[in-house]
Enzyme design. Structure first.
Site, PDB file in Angstrom:
ATOM      1  N   GLU A   1      -0.617  -8.874   4.645  1.00  0.00           N
ATOM      2  CA  GLU A   1      -0.400  -8.971   6.099  1.00  0.00           C
ATOM      3  C   GLU A   1      -1.707  -8.937   6.883  1.00  0.00           C
ATOM      4  OE1 GLU A   1      -0.712  -4.525   5.566  1.00  0.00           O
ATOM      5  OE2 GLU A   1      -0.148  -6.276   4.379  1.00  0.00           O
TER       6      GLU A   1
ATOM      7  N   HIS B   1      -3.307  -5.877   0.860  1.00  0.00           N
ATOM      8  CA  HIS B   1      -2.632  -6.125   2.140  1.00  0.00           C
ATOM      9  C   HIS B   1      -2.552  -7.616   2.469  1.00  0.00           C
ATOM     10  CE1 HIS B   1      -2.470  -1.937   3.754  1.00  0.00           C
ATOM     11  NE2 HIS B   1      -3.497  -1.762   2.930  1.00  0.00           N
TER      12      HIS B   1
ATOM     13  N   CYS C   1       0.847  -1.191   0.000  1.00  0.00           N
ATOM     14  CA  CYS C   1       0.000   0.000   0.000  1.00  0.00           C
ATOM     15  C   CYS C   1       0.885   1.244   0.000  1.00  0.00           C
ATOM     16  CB  CYS C   1      -0.979  -0.057   1.174  1.00  0.00           C
ATOM     17  SG  CYS C   1      -2.439   1.005   0.965  1.00  0.00           S
TER      18      CYS C   1
END
Length: 220
Positions: free
Chosen positions: A195, A193, A85
């Protein structure tokens, strides 16, 4: 392997990034943007957020942060660098990845789970996925529309540097691009994302294999 999770003023996904690294067996710790050395680290993770409030443009002020020279050094040494991002935006600003991230075509912030396609599973980041596999990662951005020149696009395609694409383009990115790598294959940037896709309780665990892939590729 020991990874530096770079923290800029306005980073807000640093904890998510650190947790993802630790869950997959990496050694990782936060590193302040004012530091001038990454000695002892084997890789870099640049989290999402709004570095320096996204003033001027996303990632523009992070470009001159003291730690950036060290990020470039590790990248030049062939060590893994992942930017997610705002981290992707920073990597384009500091010249480690080509292109730029522009305002979403809708001019609205988009936050949702997104279906993505693994276009290239022959990189050190994506080798644990199947080619053309569909994965689910969350997205959360207002300036995620990937843009580059026609010449750069030809290079990206010829070198198979486009690794991840949107199934339903949420931001107007050229060729539905969601993530790319550099020519050498050790620097990766993506708007979604991974994560935040580490457990089915959160909607997806498809991000685990990205971090596991990094560890397997460089941790030997």
């Amino acid at each position: 392997m020991k990874f530096a999770v770079i923290e800029f003023p306005g980073s807000n996904c640093d904890r998510d990034m650190l947790n993802a690294a630790l869950i997959t067996g990496m050694e990782a710790e936060y590193v302040d943007y004012r530091r001038t050395s990454l000695d002892g680290f084997d890789g870099v993770l640049i989290p999402g957020g709004f570095s320096f409030g996204d003033y001027l443009r996303c990632g523009a002020m992070a470009r001159v942060a003291p730690i950036v020279d060290e990020v470039r050094r590790l990248a030049a040494e062939g060590k893994p660098v992942l930017g997610v991002c705002n981290g992707f935006q920073i990597l384009t600003e500091i010249g480690l990845l080509p292109g730029a991230l522009l305002h979403n075509e809708s001019h609205k912030f988009v936050c949702r789970n997104e279906h993505l396609t693994i276009l290239n599973n022959e990189t050190k980041f994506t080798h644990l996925y199947e080619k053309d596999e569909t994965v689910v990662y969350p997205i959360a951005h207002g300036e995620g529309s990937y843009y580059c020149s026609p010449e750069t696009m030809k290079e990206l395609q010829a070198n198979k540097q486009i690794i991840l694409s949107y199934s339903e383009n949420p931001n107007g990115s050229l060729e539905d691009i969601a993530g790319i790598v550099n020519k050498e294959g050790n620097v990766c940037g993506m708007m979604p994302h991974p994560e935040r896709a580490m457990d089915t309780l959160l909607g997806s665990e498809d991000g685990r294999r990205l971090f596991q892939g990094i560890l397997e590729s460089w941790g030997k």
